[in-house]
Design a protein around this motif. Structure first.
Motif, short mmCIF file in Angstrom:
data_model
loop_
_atom_site.label_atom_id
_atom_site.label_comp_id
_atom_site.label_asym_id
_atom_site.label_seq_id
_atom_site.Cartn_x
_atom_site.Cartn_y
_atom_site.Cartn_z
N TRP A 70 1.03 -1.20 -0.06
CA TRP A 70 0.00 -0.20 -0.12
C TRP A 70 0.66 1.11 0.08
CZ3 TRP A 70 -0.54 4.10 3.35
CH2 TRP A 70 -1.57 4.77 3.12
N LEU A 71 1.86 1.18 0.68
CA LEU A 71 2.75 2.23 0.77
C LEU A 71 3.52 2.69 -0.61
CD1 LEU A 71 4.55 1.80 4.51
CD2 LEU A 71 2.87 3.49 3.68
N LEU A 72 3.89 1.62 -1.23
CA LEU A 72 4.67 1.64 -2.51
C LEU A 72 3.42 2.22 -3.30
CD1 LEU A 72 6.39 -1.44 -2.86
CD2 LEU A 72 7.73 0.89 -2.59
N THR A 73 2.32 1.76 -3.44
CA THR A 73 1.17 2.18 -4.35
C THR A 73 1.00 3.80 -4.17
OG1 THR A 73 0.35 0.00 -4.39
CG2 THR A 73 -1.13 1.86 -5.20
N ASN A 74 0.72 3.92 -2.91
CA ASN A 74 0.58 5.55 -2.61
C ASN A 74 1.42 6.29 -2.83
OD1 ASN A 74 -1.38 7.15 -1.02
ND2 ASN A 74 0.35 7.34 0.32
N ALA A 75 2.72 5.65 -2.73
CA ALA A 75 3.81 6.67 -3.20
C ALA A 75 4.06 6.78 -4.95
CB ALA A 75 5.07 6.29 -2.79
N GLN A 76 3.45 5.89 -5.33
CA GLN A 76 3.30 5.58 -7.16
C GLN A 76 4.82 5.39 -7.51
OE1 GLN A 76 1.57 9.33 -8.86
NE2 GLN A 76 -0.47 8.45 -8.65
N LEU A 77 5.53 4.60 -6.50
CA LEU A 77 6.75 4.09 -7.02
C LEU A 77 6.92 3.21 -8.13
CD1 LEU A 77 9.64 4.28 -6.17
CD2 LEU A 77 9.58 2.35 -4.49
N PRO A 78 5.88 1.99 -8.29
CA PRO A 78 6.05 1.21 -9.35
C PRO A 78 5.61 2.20 -10.83
CG PRO A 78 4.58 0.32 -7.88
CD PRO A 78 4.97 1.49 -7.17
N GLN A 79 4.60 3.07 -10.81
CA GLN A 79 4.54 3.83 -11.83
C GLN A 79 5.82 4.77 -12.24
OE1 GLN A 79 2.67 3.56 -9.46
NE2 GLN A 79 0.46 3.81 -9.97
N THR A 80 6.42 5.15 -11.37
CA THR A 80 7.77 5.94 -11.37
C THR A 80 8.65 5.17 -12.04
OG1 THR A 80 7.39 7.48 -9.49
CG2 THR A 80 9.32 7.46 -10.25
N MET A 81 8.94 3.83 -11.57
CA MET A 81 9.84 3.12 -12.02
C MET A 81 9.52 2.61 -13.35
SD MET A 81 10.23 0.45 -8.88
CE MET A 81 11.46 -0.74 -9.90
N ALA A 82 8.48 2.44 -13.82
CA ALA A 82 7.98 1.88 -15.24
C ALA A 82 8.34 3.17 -16.12
CB ALA A 82 6.52 1.43 -15.07
N GLY A 83 8.01 4.34 -15.91
CA GLY A 83 8.34 5.49 -16.53
C GLY A 83 9.70 5.58 -16.81
N ALA A 84 10.59 5.53 -15.77
CA ALA A 84 11.93 5.70 -15.82
C ALA A 84 12.65 4.62 -16.89
CB ALA A 84 12.53 5.69 -14.66
N ILE A 85 12.04 3.26 -16.78
CA ILE A 85 12.66 2.21 -17.73
C ILE A 85 12.30 2.61 -19.00
CG2 ILE A 85 12.17 -0.16 -18.11
CD1 ILE A 85 12.18 -0.64 -14.79
#
Length: 203
Positions: A70-85
């Protein structure tokens, strides 16, 4: 017979994977009483207590993993990682490798259900643009996230196995090394050899 009951029952549609766990628990109980004769009435309270403690440990691990997810999702970390890659390269081979690496890392920290719901809308269109079949991409996601479940530092399935077996995480990690190698080899086949997936599905 346990693997036969679980896999056979699921494949034939007799029960779901969750129901299969209950079925083999009853099967093990009956076998312990009537075949091996190791379970007696006096041992049942201790067995129930051990099962309750094991369940509590598993529930605590799942709860902690869900909170972290939930913390990762709330911080939108996966989306950020996907965009960076996706912004790094247009090379198909390298991009698929980076997607695999991202899914592996996410799978180490996030449960597979939330990870699939979160990342599929982001990565599926990219995979389609690269010419990856939807079924092939689904297998790539599932294999990556499954390997993540078996990999420290969070690896829910690994901690679960450690709790049930009483084997330390360090010893379990050492024993897992050849299996990680096999899983990664299969992952590379699924990722870069489309015929491997289509052949498996056709058979």
């Amino acid at each position: 017979m346990m693997p036969v009951i679980i896999i056979g029952g699921i494949r034939m549609g007799v029960f779901t994977p969750t129901e299969g766990g209950a079925v083999v628990a009853v099967y093990a109980f009956l076998v312990g009483i009537f075949v091996y004769k190791e379970i007696t009435l006096q041992k049942i309270p201790a067995i129930c207590m051990e099962a309750a403690i094991g369940t509590a440990v598993i529930a605590a691990i799942i709860a902690a993993t869900s909170l972290f997810g939930w913390l990762l999702t709330n911080a939108q970390l996966p989306q950020t990682m996907a965009g960076a890659i996706l912004g790094l390269t247009e090379n198909r081979i390298l991009l698929l490798l980076l997607i695999n690496l991202m899914l592996l890392v996410v799978g180490m920290f996030l449960d597979s259900g939330p990870a699939i719901l979160l990342l599929t809308p982001i990565l599926a269109p990219v995979a389609g643009h690269l010419g990856v079949d939807p079924v092939q991409f689904g297998l790539i996601m599932v294999i990556n996230l499954t390997i993540g479940l078996l990999t420290p530092p969070v690896g829910t399935a690994m901690y679960l196995a450690s709790s049930i077996s009483g084997v330390s995480i360090l010893r379990l990690s050492r024993a897992m090394l050849p299996f990680w190698g096999i899983m990664l080899a299969v992952l590379m086949l699924v990722t870069y050899v489309p015929g491997f997936t289509s052949w498996a599905l056709s058979n």
